[in-house]
Design a protein around this motif. Structure first.
Motif, PDB file in Angstrom:
ATOM      1  N   LEU A 165      35.829   4.672  44.756  1.00  0.00           N
ATOM      2  CA  LEU A 165      35.896   4.295  46.159  1.00  0.00           C
ATOM      3  C   LEU A 165      36.200   5.516  47.010  1.00  0.00           C
ATOM      4  CD1 LEU A 165      37.928   1.018  45.676  1.00  0.00           C
ATOM      5  CD2 LEU A 165      35.547   1.160  46.383  1.00  0.00           C
ATOM      6  N   ALA A 166      35.391   5.713  48.052  1.00  0.00           N
ATOM      7  CA  ALA A 166      35.579   6.864  48.927  1.00  0.00           C
ATOM      8  C   ALA A 166      35.235   6.485  50.362  1.00  0.00           C
ATOM      9  CB  ALA A 166      34.704   8.028  48.464  1.00  0.00           C
ATOM     10  N   ALA A 167      35.907   7.150  51.314  1.00  0.00           N
ATOM     11  CA  ALA A 167      35.672   6.917  52.738  1.00  0.00           C
ATOM     12  C   ALA A 167      34.934   8.119  53.302  1.00  0.00           C
ATOM     13  CB  ALA A 167      36.996   6.689  53.456  1.00  0.00           C
ATOM     14  N   LYS A 168      33.599   8.060  53.322  1.00  0.00           N
ATOM     15  CA  LYS A 168      32.804   9.222  53.724  1.00  0.00           C
ATOM     16  C   LYS A 168      31.707   8.901  54.737  1.00  0.00           C
ATOM     17  CE  LYS A 168      33.508  11.697  49.340  1.00  0.00           C
ATOM     18  NZ  LYS A 168      32.857  12.344  48.177  1.00  0.00           N
ATOM     19  N   SER A 169      31.535   7.638  55.085  1.00  0.00           N
ATOM     20  CA  SER A 169      30.467   7.255  56.002  1.00  0.00           C
ATOM     21  C   SER A 169      31.045   6.845  57.353  1.00  0.00           C
ATOM     22  CB  SER A 169      29.653   6.106  55.409  1.00  0.00           C
ATOM     23  OG  SER A 169      28.674   5.663  56.333  1.00  0.00           O
ATOM     24  N   ASN A 170      30.449   7.367  58.430  1.00  0.00           N
ATOM     25  CA  ASN A 170      30.915   6.993  59.767  1.00  0.00           C
ATOM     26  C   ASN A 170      30.216   5.756  60.299  1.00  0.00           C
ATOM     27  OD1 ASN A 170      28.374   8.011  60.280  1.00  0.00           O
ATOM     28  ND2 ASN A 170      29.061   9.699  61.563  1.00  0.00           N
ATOM     29  N   ARG A 171      29.354   5.165  59.471  1.00  0.00           N
ATOM     30  CA  ARG A 171      28.683   3.909  59.819  1.00  0.00           C
ATOM     31  C   ARG A 171      28.801   2.928  58.657  1.00  0.00           C
ATOM     32  NH1 ARG A 171      23.002   5.351  62.989  1.00  0.00           N
ATOM     33  NH2 ARG A 171      23.975   6.542  64.710  1.00  0.00           N
ATOM     34  N   ALA A 172      28.850   1.666  58.995  1.00  0.00           N
ATOM     35  CA  ALA A 172      28.952   0.622  57.967  1.00  0.00           C
ATOM     36  C   ALA A 172      27.581   0.031  57.680  1.00  0.00           C
ATOM     37  CB  ALA A 172      29.916  -0.467  58.415  1.00  0.00           C
ATOM     38  N   GLY A 173      27.205   0.044  56.417  1.00  0.00           N
ATOM     39  CA  GLY A 173      25.942  -0.535  55.986  1.00  0.00           C
ATOM     40  C   GLY A 173      26.156  -1.401  54.762  1.00  0.00           C
TER      41      GLY A 173
END
Length: 262
Positions: A165-173
């Motif tokens: 699990l990583a937080a790397k996207s500035n948009r949710a898809g």
């Protein structure tokens, strides 16, 4: 007396007020049962009662986070790693359940079954190794119609990649979409929990706040309070930058008398 002189027919009993009360109660009980019919949630039934939260107030005290694209749950490990569990039916396993703490009306903290809070590292990886809640341990749940996504402290959304699990996207898809499931015992209206601040913390005096934290967590020796001798200027700076609790924890870790820090 000859009994043949009495008219033949059914035996009739005289009803009193007690009989009327019993009959009245039976009618009321039947009516209550008809009105108490619950709406069936097939999805919740297939997950042993764990239902999907659709708004912030639905978040219960215990939750499970399920990826929408593959049905796998977030799972905590005794090493502090947070990974995806295997696909399975029914309720989430104990390692896939997290205790929630509502920071305010938008953000929550998540604690694993190992008693550690989830956070995001400087490399954007989600782990469960924190003993206290600071900026990195706060998450925001955002909904768009039926989809939900988790925004971390680094302003990126969390997604799973190869089980990590990583937080790397500035948009949710699709990769970031999740189903936040609340425990069956949680009310649909939600139970609000907030962090209780000490009066010393509210007053803004960082010195008094640190003493209050020591009172809470320190194992006293010779009935003396042991405070970190370092300069408190870092506490003032931390309060301005939003990582005050984290710095407090770092200062406590240096005190051997602290039973919660090793």
């Amino acid at each position: 007396m000859e009994y043949s002189t009495f008219g033949k027919g059914k035996l009739r009993l005289k009803r009193g007020k007690a009989d009327e009360i019993i009959k009245h109660k039976k009618k009321r009980k039947t009516k209550k049962t008809e009105e108490d019919v619950k709406i069936v949630d097939p999805d919740a039934e297939s997950h042993n009662g764990w239902w999907i939260a659709s708004q912030f107030s639905d978040i219960g005290s215990i939750v499970a986070i399920q990826c929408s694209n593959n049905g796998r749950y977030w799972r905590s490990e005794d090493t502090g790693d947070i990974r995806l569990g295997d696909v399975h039916d029914g309720a989430p396993e104990p390692e896939e359940q997290f205790t929630t703490l509502k920071i305010n009306d938008r953000k929550i903290a998540l604690k694993s079954g190992y008693g550690k809070y989830l956070s995001v590292t400087p490399h954007s990886i989600v782990v469960g190794r924190s003993d206290a809640v600071a900026t990195r341990e706060q998450f925001e749940i955002l909904w768009e119609e039926e989809n939900a996504a988790i925004l971390s402290a680094n302003s990126n959304f969390i997604a799973a990649n190869n089980g990590e699990l990583a937080a790397k996207s500035n948009r949710a898809g699709p990769m970031e979409f999740i189903k936040l499931r609340s425990h069956p015992d949680s009310s649909r209206s939600g139970v609000k929990q907030t962090v209780e601040l000490d009066e010393e913390e509210i007053s803004g005096d960082v010195g008094l706040c640190e003493v209050a934290y020591v009172h809470k967590f320190q194992s006293f020796q010779d009935r003396r309070i042991l405070i970190n001798p370092g300069e408190r200027i870092q506490l003032d700076n931390a309060k301005q930058h939003g990582d005050f609790h984290e710095v407090l924890l770092d200062r406590r870790e240096k005190m051997k008398s602290d039973k919660f820090c090793k």
